[in-house]
Design an enzyme around this catalytic site. Structure first.
Site, PDB file in Angstrom:
ATOM      1  N   GLY A   1      19.610  64.155  72.158  1.00  0.00           N
ATOM      2  CA  GLY A   1      18.577  64.537  71.189  1.00  0.00           C
ATOM      3  C   GLY A   1      19.013  64.252  69.770  1.00  0.00           C
TER       4      GLY A   1
ATOM      5  N   PRO B   1      10.532  64.947  65.182  1.00  0.00           N
ATOM      6  CA  PRO B   1       9.132  64.515  65.091  1.00  0.00           C
ATOM      7  C   PRO B   1       8.771  63.885  63.740  1.00  0.00           C
ATOM      8  CG  PRO B   1       9.290  66.763  65.962  1.00  0.00           C
ATOM      9  CD  PRO B   1      10.678  66.351  65.580  1.00  0.00           C
TER      10      PRO B   1
ATOM     11  N   THR C   1      14.548  60.561  76.103  1.00  0.00           N
ATOM     12  CA  THR C   1      14.637  60.054  77.480  1.00  0.00           C
ATOM     13  C   THR C   1      15.353  61.089  78.358  1.00  0.00           C
ATOM     14  OG1 THR C   1      14.690  57.782  76.687  1.00  0.00           O
ATOM     15  CG2 THR C   1      15.522  58.150  78.918  1.00  0.00           C
TER      16      THR C   1
ATOM     17  N   GLY D   1      -2.442  33.624  82.558  1.00  0.00           N
ATOM     18  CA  GLY D   1      -3.888  33.765  82.390  1.00  0.00           C
ATOM     19  C   GLY D   1      -4.339  35.168  82.759  1.00  0.00           C
TER      20      GLY D   1
ATOM     21  N   GLU E   1      16.434  53.177  69.670  1.00  0.00           N
ATOM     22  CA  GLU E   1      17.781  52.753  69.288  1.00  0.00           C
ATOM     23  C   GLU E   1      17.752  51.926  67.997  1.00  0.00           C
ATOM     24  OE1 GLU E   1      20.596  53.497  70.387  1.00  0.00           O
ATOM     25  OE2 GLU E   1      20.222  54.430  72.316  1.00  0.00           O
TER      26      GLU E   1
HETATM   27  P1  TGC Z   1      25.267  55.807  56.817  1.00  0.00           P
HETATM   28  O1  TGC Z   1      25.585  56.485  55.526  1.00  0.00           O
HETATM   29  O2  TGC Z   1      25.121  54.319  56.847  1.00  0.00           O
HETATM   30  O3  TGC Z   1      26.347  56.226  57.920  1.00  0.00           O
HETATM   31  C1  TGC Z   1      26.784  57.557  58.107  1.00  0.00           C
HETATM   32  C2  TGC Z   1      28.131  57.493  58.815  1.00  0.00           C
HETATM   33  O4  TGC Z   1      27.977  56.864  60.106  1.00  0.00           O
HETATM   34  C3  TGC Z   1      28.709  55.612  60.159  1.00  0.00           C
HETATM   35  N1  TGC Z   1      27.840  54.653  60.865  1.00  0.00           N
HETATM   36  C4  TGC Z   1      28.068  54.225  62.103  1.00  0.00           C
HETATM   37  N2  TGC Z   1      29.077  54.455  62.955  1.00  0.00           N
HETATM   38  C5  TGC Z   1      29.023  53.853  64.152  1.00  0.00           C
HETATM   39  N3  TGC Z   1      27.991  53.087  64.551  1.00  0.00           N
HETATM   40  C6  TGC Z   1      26.953  52.852  63.719  1.00  0.00           C
HETATM   41  N4  TGC Z   1      25.929  52.099  64.138  1.00  0.00           N
HETATM   42  C7  TGC Z   1      26.955  53.429  62.438  1.00  0.00           C
HETATM   43  N5  TGC Z   1      26.099  53.402  61.396  1.00  0.00           N
HETATM   44  C8  TGC Z   1      26.660  54.163  60.432  1.00  0.00           C
HETATM   45  C9  TGC Z   1      28.971  55.259  58.713  1.00  0.00           C
HETATM   46  O5  TGC Z   1      30.107  54.458  58.585  1.00  0.00           O
HETATM   47  C10 TGC Z   1      29.158  56.624  58.092  1.00  0.00           C
HETATM   48  O6  TGC Z   1      30.438  57.108  58.485  1.00  0.00           O
HETATM   49  P2  TGC Z   1      31.303  58.064  57.531  1.00  0.00           P
HETATM   50  O7  TGC Z   1      32.517  58.359  58.347  1.00  0.00           O
HETATM   51  O8  TGC Z   1      31.566  57.246  56.301  1.00  0.00           O
HETATM   52  O9  TGC Z   1      30.464  59.260  57.246  1.00  0.00           O
HETATM   53  O10 TGC Z   1      23.951  56.501  57.391  1.00  0.00           O
HETATM   54  P3  TGC Z   1      22.453  56.436  56.897  1.00  0.00           P
HETATM   55  O11 TGC Z   1      21.934  57.819  56.896  1.00  0.00           O
HETATM   56  O12 TGC Z   1      22.364  55.626  55.622  1.00  0.00           O
HETATM   57  O13 TGC Z   1      21.724  55.673  58.082  1.00  0.00           O
HETATM   58  C11 TGC Z   1      21.844  54.345  58.321  1.00  0.00           C
HETATM   59  C12 TGC Z   1      20.830  53.912  59.436  1.00  0.00           C
HETATM   60  C13 TGC Z   1      19.413  53.820  58.898  1.00  0.00           C
HETATM   61  C14 TGC Z   1      21.308  52.535  59.888  1.00  0.00           C
HETATM   62  C15 TGC Z   1      20.859  54.924  60.614  1.00  0.00           C
HETATM   63  O14 TGC Z   1      20.316  56.129  60.244  1.00  0.00           O
HETATM   64  C16 TGC Z   1      20.116  54.401  61.833  1.00  0.00           C
HETATM   65  O15 TGC Z   1      20.709  53.700  62.634  1.00  0.00           O
HETATM   66  N6  TGC Z   1      18.805  54.784  62.024  1.00  0.00           N
HETATM   67  C17 TGC Z   1      18.090  54.502  63.259  1.00  0.00           C
HETATM   68  C18 TGC Z   1      18.138  55.721  64.148  1.00  0.00           C
HETATM   69  C19 TGC Z   1      18.141  55.380  65.612  1.00  0.00           C
HETATM   70  O16 TGC Z   1      18.467  54.272  66.021  1.00  0.00           O
HETATM   71  N7  TGC Z   1      17.834  56.339  66.451  1.00  0.00           N
HETATM   72  C20 TGC Z   1      17.927  56.182  67.848  1.00  0.00           C
HETATM   73  C21 TGC Z   1      17.808  57.488  68.559  1.00  0.00           C
HETATM   74  S1  TGC Z   1      18.450  57.503  70.208  1.00  0.00           S
HETATM   75  C22 TGC Z   1      17.422  56.535  71.103  1.00  0.00           C
HETATM   76  O17 TGC Z   1      16.529  55.917  70.631  1.00  0.00           O
HETATM   77  C23 TGC Z   1      17.710  56.499  72.545  1.00  0.00           C
HETATM   78  S2  TGC Z   1      16.671  55.486  73.481  1.00  0.00           S
HETATM   79  C24 TGC Z   1      17.676  55.357  74.811  1.00  0.00           C
HETATM   80  C25 TGC Z   1      17.080  54.786  76.045  1.00  0.00           C
HETATM   81  O18 TGC Z   1      16.154  55.379  76.625  1.00  0.00           O
HETATM   82  O19 TGC Z   1      17.656  53.756  76.477  1.00  0.00           O
HETATM   83  P1  FAD Z   2       9.679  56.031  62.234  1.00  0.00           P
HETATM   84  O1  FAD Z   2      11.094  56.258  61.869  1.00  0.00           O
HETATM   85  O2  FAD Z   2       8.648  56.968  61.725  1.00  0.00           O
HETATM   86  O3  FAD Z   2       9.277  54.558  61.781  1.00  0.00           O
HETATM   87  C1  FAD Z   2       7.918  54.135  61.612  1.00  0.00           C
HETATM   88  C2  FAD Z   2       7.913  52.692  61.084  1.00  0.00           C
HETATM   89  O4  FAD Z   2       8.539  52.645  59.795  1.00  0.00           O
HETATM   90  C3  FAD Z   2       8.703  51.727  61.966  1.00  0.00           C
HETATM   91  O5  FAD Z   2       8.005  50.513  62.070  1.00  0.00           O
HETATM   92  C4  FAD Z   2       9.992  51.507  61.177  1.00  0.00           C
HETATM   93  O6  FAD Z   2      10.601  50.259  61.418  1.00  0.00           O
HETATM   94  C5  FAD Z   2       9.455  51.570  59.749  1.00  0.00           C
HETATM   95  N1  FAD Z   2      10.499  51.871  58.765  1.00  0.00           N
HETATM   96  C6  FAD Z   2      11.393  52.887  58.789  1.00  0.00           C
HETATM   97  N2  FAD Z   2      12.197  52.835  57.707  1.00  0.00           N
HETATM   98  C7  FAD Z   2      11.774  51.768  56.962  1.00  0.00           C
HETATM   99  C8  FAD Z   2      12.211  51.185  55.722  1.00  0.00           C
HETATM  100  N3  FAD Z   2      13.225  51.703  55.027  1.00  0.00           N
HETATM  101  N4  FAD Z   2      11.549  50.085  55.292  1.00  0.00           N
HETATM  102  C9  FAD Z   2      10.506  49.572  55.994  1.00  0.00           C
HETATM  103  N5  FAD Z   2      10.081  50.068  57.161  1.00  0.00           N
HETATM  104  C10 FAD Z   2      10.696  51.152  57.639  1.00  0.00           C
HETATM  105  N6  FAD Z   2      15.412  59.247  70.470  1.00  0.00           N
HETATM  106  C11 FAD Z   2      16.465  60.025  70.825  1.00  0.00           C
HETATM  107  O7  FAD Z   2      17.074  60.676  69.994  1.00  0.00           O
HETATM  108  N7  FAD Z   2      16.858  60.101  72.138  1.00  0.00           N
HETATM  109  C12 FAD Z   2      16.225  59.421  73.130  1.00  0.00           C
HETATM  110  O8  FAD Z   2      16.622  59.528  74.297  1.00  0.00           O
HETATM  111  C13 FAD Z   2      15.106  58.603  72.788  1.00  0.00           C
HETATM  112  N8  FAD Z   2      14.396  57.970  73.756  1.00  0.00           N
HETATM  113  C14 FAD Z   2      13.240  57.309  73.437  1.00  0.00           C
HETATM  114  C15 FAD Z   2      12.420  56.794  74.443  1.00  0.00           C
HETATM  115  C16 FAD Z   2      11.221  56.158  74.142  1.00  0.00           C
HETATM  116  C17 FAD Z   2      10.337  55.656  75.233  1.00  0.00           C
HETATM  117  C18 FAD Z   2      10.851  56.005  72.776  1.00  0.00           C
HETATM  118  C19 FAD Z   2       9.572  55.305  72.411  1.00  0.00           C
HETATM  119  C20 FAD Z   2      11.650  56.509  71.769  1.00  0.00           C
HETATM  120  C21 FAD Z   2      12.842  57.178  72.081  1.00  0.00           C
HETATM  121  N9  FAD Z   2      13.634  57.771  71.081  1.00  0.00           N
HETATM  122  C22 FAD Z   2      14.720  58.544  71.415  1.00  0.00           C
HETATM  123  C23 FAD Z   2      13.200  57.757  69.698  1.00  0.00           C
HETATM  124  C24 FAD Z   2      13.435  56.437  68.976  1.00  0.00           C
HETATM  125  O9  FAD Z   2      14.782  56.269  68.691  1.00  0.00           O
HETATM  126  C25 FAD Z   2      12.555  56.437  67.724  1.00  0.00           C
HETATM  127  O10 FAD Z   2      11.220  56.259  68.153  1.00  0.00           O
HETATM  128  C26 FAD Z   2      12.950  55.357  66.745  1.00  0.00           C
HETATM  129  O11 FAD Z   2      14.239  55.586  66.222  1.00  0.00           O
HETATM  130  C27 FAD Z   2      11.942  55.239  65.586  1.00  0.00           C
HETATM  131  O12 FAD Z   2      11.657  56.497  65.036  1.00  0.00           O
HETATM  132  P2  FAD Z   2      10.124  56.948  64.875  1.00  0.00           P
HETATM  133  O13 FAD Z   2       9.428  56.727  66.164  1.00  0.00           O
HETATM  134  O14 FAD Z   2      10.117  58.320  64.335  1.00  0.00           O
HETATM  135  O15 FAD Z   2       9.523  55.924  63.824  1.00  0.00           O
END
Ligand code: TGC
Ligand code: FAD
Length: 388
Positions: free
Chosen positions: A135, A139, A169, A344, A368
């Site tokens: 988690g 939202p 997930t 198609g 991700e």
């Molecule tokens: P930022 O200041 O850049 O970083 C904070 C600290 O984290 C370190 N760091 C990382 N470390 C390892 N891997 C990475 N990818 C890292 N990115 C950053 C960084 O070095 C720093 O470390 P420290 O020790 O200096 O404190 O953080 P920010 O707040 O500016 O955020 C950067 C950003 C936008 C790239 C990050 O917030 C981000 O990746 N946002 C997207 C969130 C996301 O991907 N959520 C996914 C949720 S889980 C999911 O979707 C599961 S789906 C799974 C499935 O069903 O398969």
């Molecule tokens: P938002 O963050 O609200 O983004 C909305 C739009 O804004 C996107 O198009 C984005 O690219 C755009 N955007 C954001 N920032 C910027 C910027 N700076 N400039 C321009 N555009 C921007 N999360 C978990 O923690 N655990 C899970 O297991 C998990 N499983 C998932 C399974 C499914 C099927 C789905 C659909 C999602 C899951 N997620 C999970 C959540 C997923 O990681 C988020 O949906 C994703 O990170 C995007 O967040 P959001 O949906 O809130 O979109």
């Protein structure tokens, strides 16, 4: 001359694999062909994760496969990638299950957990007896987890947890949730167990994507968490973000499998579909479109293999993972959409795989880290400027 090339592997990536890696790919591939693909169409249509597969993937050693010890297989990163690729050739929902269990739950317990936490959870999770979820997303916006609202306060030796997580997930089938929480001591990972009073989950229904996967919300209302359930090794956003790096790496490989399934479908279909007196495979336009798919798959395979080798040397940068996740998801979704079109009208039928993969990939390109997030990570690396 070209007939000797494998259409799914034009650059002979296979020859770059070790014997053990090739064996992993072949055994998981056989399993997917025999046991997974036959189930997935129905699972997707019925909006149900086929839970009977959990014991089978556990038996094959696919849960926490990169972890050494704790009843895990201890495979290298390239093998983990190949596992993801073969599973996602079946369906992104099954790969998601394995990604979450392995990279998002077992990885943080192994990396940041106490010995007691590892002993308690890792062997049970490897056997598929305990299921996990992760988690992080809330939202009000998943792309910016630093704006986390879910919080916990110390109360004696315990913590009191409040807030909610969205789009999770495995939410409703999980025995344990790794929940990332804001505290006065930084962002901490809490091990929340399913029966803890005040912890509730709700399934998100009526999805058009990842229908063969469980997605839900987590709710915490004054949940009392003992200190023994807090991961001791991390107190910052680096904790959850480092887990994402592991899972994104697997996704970069996984989506290649979905793309291969789509290319395979159109290669077969276009041989038999006769229009204007010839199979459409004989036309220049269709050949160019399939060649384009092959080009993109080959590029994705090369990126993934190189990434895996870098990861196995311990030299991986999150930016490299972002580029791979972005490139390979974009390639896979474009391939799936074009494959759907080449079929198609038949392309909208569940009888053929592209539409299912296409719909799944809408989630995979979003979760991700969205495509934009990964583009901005690469942009930041190139310019040194944080444009978020
Ligand atoms: P930022 O200041 O850049 O970083 C904070 C600290 O984290 C370190 N760091 C990382 N470390 C390892 N891997 C990475 N990818 C890292 N990115 C950053 C960084 O070095 C720093 O470390 P420290 O020790 O200096 O404190 O953080 P920010 O707040 O500016 O955020 C950067 C950003 C936008 C790239 C990050 O917030 C981000 O990746 N946002 C997207 C969130 C996301 O991907 N959520 C996914 C949720 S889980 C999911 O979707 C599961 S789906 C799974 C499935 O069903 O398969
Ligand atoms: P938002 O963050 O609200 O983004 C909305 C739009 O804004 C996107 O198009 C984005 O690219 C755009 N955007 C954001 N920032 C910027 C910027 N700076 N400039 C321009 N555009 C921007 N999360 C978990 O923690 N655990 C899970 O297991 C998990 N499983 C998932 C399974 C499914 C099927 C789905 C659909 C999602 C899951 N997620 C999970 C959540 C997923 O990681 C988020 O949906 C994703 O990170 C995007 O967040 P959001 O949906 O809130 O979109």
């Amino acid at each position: 001359m070209n007939s000797k090339l494998d259409p799914m592997d034009l650059y002979d990536i296979r020859s770059e694999l070790s014997e053990d890696e090739a064996m992993v790919k072949d055994s998981v591939g056989r399993y997917v062909d025999e046991k997974v693909i036959p189930l997935m169409r129905d699972a997707f249509e019925q909006h149900k994760f086929p839970r009977q597969l959990i014991g089978e993937v556990a038996e094959l050693g696919l849960l926490g496969s990169s972890i050494e010890g704790y009843d895990c297989a201890g495979l290298n990163s390239v093998s983990y990638g190949l596992i993801c690729q073969e599973l996602e050739r079946g369906d992104s929902g099954l790969r998601s299950f394995v990604s979450v269990q392995s990279s998002l739950v077992m990885f943080p317990i192994h990396t940041y957990g106490s010995e007691e936490q590892k002993q308690r959870w890792l062997p049970a999770m490897a056997r598929g007896e305990a299921i996990g979820c992760f988690g992080l997303t809330e939202p009000h916006g998943g792309s910016d987890p630093s704006n986390m609202k879910t919080h916990a306060k110390r109360d004696g030796d315990d913590w009191i947890l409040n807030g909610s997580k969205m789009w999770i997930t495995n939410a409703t089938i999980a025995d344990v949730a790794i929940v990332w929480v804001r505290t006065e001591e930084g962002v901490k990972g809490f091990i929340v167990e399913k029966d803890m009073p005040g912890f509730d989950t709700q399934e998100i229904e009526n999805k058009f994507s990842l229908r063969a996967s469980v997605t839900g919300a987590l709710f915490f209302n004054n949940v009392r968490i003992p200190e023994a359930n807090v991961l001791p090794g991390i107190s910052s956003l680096r904790g959850p973000l480092s887990c994402l790096t592991q899972a994104r790496y697997g996704i970069a490989w996984g989506v290649i499998g979905a793309a291969q399934a789509c290319l395979n479908e159109v290669l077969n279909y276009t041989q038999d579909r006769v229009l204007f007196g010839q199979p459409i495979a004989n036309t220049q336009a269709i050949q160019i479109r399939m060649a384009e798919m092959s080009r993109q798959i080959t590029a994705a395979q090369l990126i993934s293999l190189r990434l895996g080798r870098i990861k196995d040397k311990g030299q991986l940068s999150p930016t490299q993972v972002s580029l791979a996740k972005w490139n390979n998801c974009r390639a896979a979704i474009d391939i799936a959409r074009d494959a759907r079109d080449i079929l198609g009208g038949a392309g909208i039928s569940a009888e053929y795989v592209p539409i299912r993969h296409m719909l799944n990939l809408e989630s995979v390109i979003t979760y991700e880290g969205t495509e934009t997030v990964h583009q901005l990570v690469v942009g930041k690396e190139l310019t040194g400027v944080n444009a978020f």
